[in-house]
Scaffold this active site. Structure first.
Site, PDB file in Angstrom:
ATOM      1  N   CYS A  53      44.128 -45.803  22.575  1.00  0.00           N
ATOM      2  CA  CYS A  53      42.700 -46.162  22.747  1.00  0.00           C
ATOM      3  C   CYS A  53      42.123 -46.423  24.145  1.00  0.00           C
ATOM      4  O   CYS A  53      42.737 -46.104  25.134  1.00  0.00           O
ATOM      5  CB  CYS A  53      42.223 -47.290  21.876  1.00  0.00           C
ATOM      6  SG  CYS A  53      43.293 -48.300  20.993  1.00  0.00           S
ATOM      7  N   HIS A  96      46.245 -41.839  18.559  1.00  0.00           N
ATOM      8  CA  HIS A  96      44.845 -42.190  18.749  1.00  0.00           C
ATOM      9  C   HIS A  96      44.529 -43.566  18.157  1.00  0.00           C
ATOM     10  O   HIS A  96      45.122 -43.988  17.162  1.00  0.00           O
ATOM     11  CB  HIS A  96      43.945 -41.169  18.047  1.00  0.00           C
ATOM     12  CG  HIS A  96      43.678 -39.931  18.848  1.00  0.00           C
ATOM     13  ND1 HIS A  96      43.156 -39.963  20.132  1.00  0.00           N
ATOM     14  CD2 HIS A  96      43.828 -38.615  18.538  1.00  0.00           C
ATOM     15  CE1 HIS A  96      42.998 -38.726  20.576  1.00  0.00           C
ATOM     16  NE2 HIS A  96      43.402 -37.886  19.633  1.00  0.00           N
TER      17      HIS A  96
END
Length: 264
Positions: free
Chosen positions: A133, A78
Site C-alpha cells: 500500500c 496490493h
C-alpha cells in the site's frame, strides 16, 4: 516456545489489470529467512492466496499458539480500502489486503484480521511484516541497488476491482489498519514498508523483482546483523526513503517489543 509463520505473496490479480512482480519472491525470501531462524512456515502464493485461504491460514496460525510462542505474518501484495460501515474508522474507510480473487470475492478487511488476532491466548507474541500500500515523497537514503526503470506502487484502487455502482465516493491511498488488532502491551510488533499516507513500491534489484522494503529489510538483516527490532528498523531507514523510493518504513510496538531479540 513454538515458532510459526505465514508468508503470503501475490503477484497475479486476475481481472484487475494490476499485476505485480516482486511479491512471490518476497514471500519466498521471508520464508527462507524465517526457516533459518527455526520457524515452521506456511506459504500462500498467487492462486493459493484466495480470500478464504488467507482468512483460514491466519486463523490456523493463531489457533494453535500457546504462551511464549512467536507468530510471524508477512504479506506482500496490493493493499486497498472500502467505505467503513460500522463507524469504527476515524477516516471513514476500512483498509484491506487484496487476495488473489479480489475481483470476484472482495478484499480481506482489517476488521476481520483484527478479530482473528484478538483470539490469541495470553503471552503469544505476534510480528506482522507488511510490504504493501500507501503514497508520498522525500529525498535521502541510498537506492543504488535499485535497477533502472520506475517502481510500481502496491496499492490497488477500488475502481480496479469493485463494480462501478459500489465504488466509494472518493478514492485515496490505503493504509493497513491492522495495528488495532495488535496488543498495545507485550510482544506485539508491526514492521511496515511506509507511513499511512504513502505507498510501498514493487521494483527489481540485479534483475530480480522484489518489494523495496523486503529487499532492504533482508539485506540489512544479513549484512548489519542487528540484534533488536529497533536496531533493524534504524538500519532499514538508512536506505529509504529516496526520490525513487518515496516510502518511510515504520515500526509500531512498545519499547519492550522494539528491543526484543529478532525472531525470538
Amino acid at each position: 516456545m513454538g515458532k510459526r509463520a505465514l508468508c503470503i505473496g501475490i503477484n497475479d490479480y486476475p481481472g484487475t489489470g494490476s499485476d505485480l512482480s516482486g511479491c512471490v519472491n518476497d514471500a519466498h525470501d521471508w520464508a527462507a529467512t524465517l526457516q533459518s531462524h527455526g520457524f515452521g512456515v506456511t506459504l500462500l502464493l498467487d492462486a493459493q492466496a484466495t480470500l478464504a485461504a488467507m482468512s483460514g491460514a491466519i486463523e490456523a496460525l493463531v489457533a494453535g499458539a500457546q504462551k511464549n510462542d512467536t507468530l510471524v505474518f508477512t504479506y506482500s501484495g496490493h493493499g486497498t480500502w472500502v467505505a467503513d460501515e460500522d463507524g469504527d474508522e476515524a477516516d471513514g474507510r476500512d483498509e484491506a489486503l487484496c487476495p488473489w480473487d479480489i475481483a470476484t470475492r472482495g478484499p480481506l478487511l482489517d476488521d476481520r484480521i483484527r478479530d482473528i488476532f484478538d483470539r490469541r491466548g495470553a503471552g503469544v507474541r505476534l510480528l506482522l511484516i507488511s510490504d504493501s500500500c500507501h503514497s508520498g515523497s522525500v529525498t535521502r537514503g541510498d537506492d543504488s541497488d535499485l535497477d533502472a526503470g520506475g517502481p510500481r506502487a502496491r496499492f490497488l484502487p477500488p475502481e480496479a476491482w469493485m463494480r462501478p455502482g459500489d465504488l466509494p465516493g472518493a478514492a485515496r491511498a490505503a493504509s493497513l489498519g491492522l495495528i488495532g488488532g495488535m496488543r498495545r502491551a507485550g510482544g506485539d510488533l508491526l514492521l511496515s514498508g511506509c507511513r499511512d499516507e504513502e505507498y510501498s513500491w514493487d521494483t527489481s534489484f540485479a534483475g530480480r523483482p522484489n518489494g523495496a522494503f523486503t529487499f532492504y529489510a533482508l539485506k540489512t538483516l544479513r549484512e548489519k546483523k542487528p540484534r533488536t527490532y529497533e536496531q533493524w528498523h534504524a538500519e532499514i531507514r538508512t536506505y529509504m526513503p529516496t526520490n525513487r523510493l518515496p516510502q518511510e518504513p515504520q515500526i509500531f510496538g512498545t519499547r519492550t517489543a522494539r528491543r526484543m531479540p529478532i525472531f525470538e
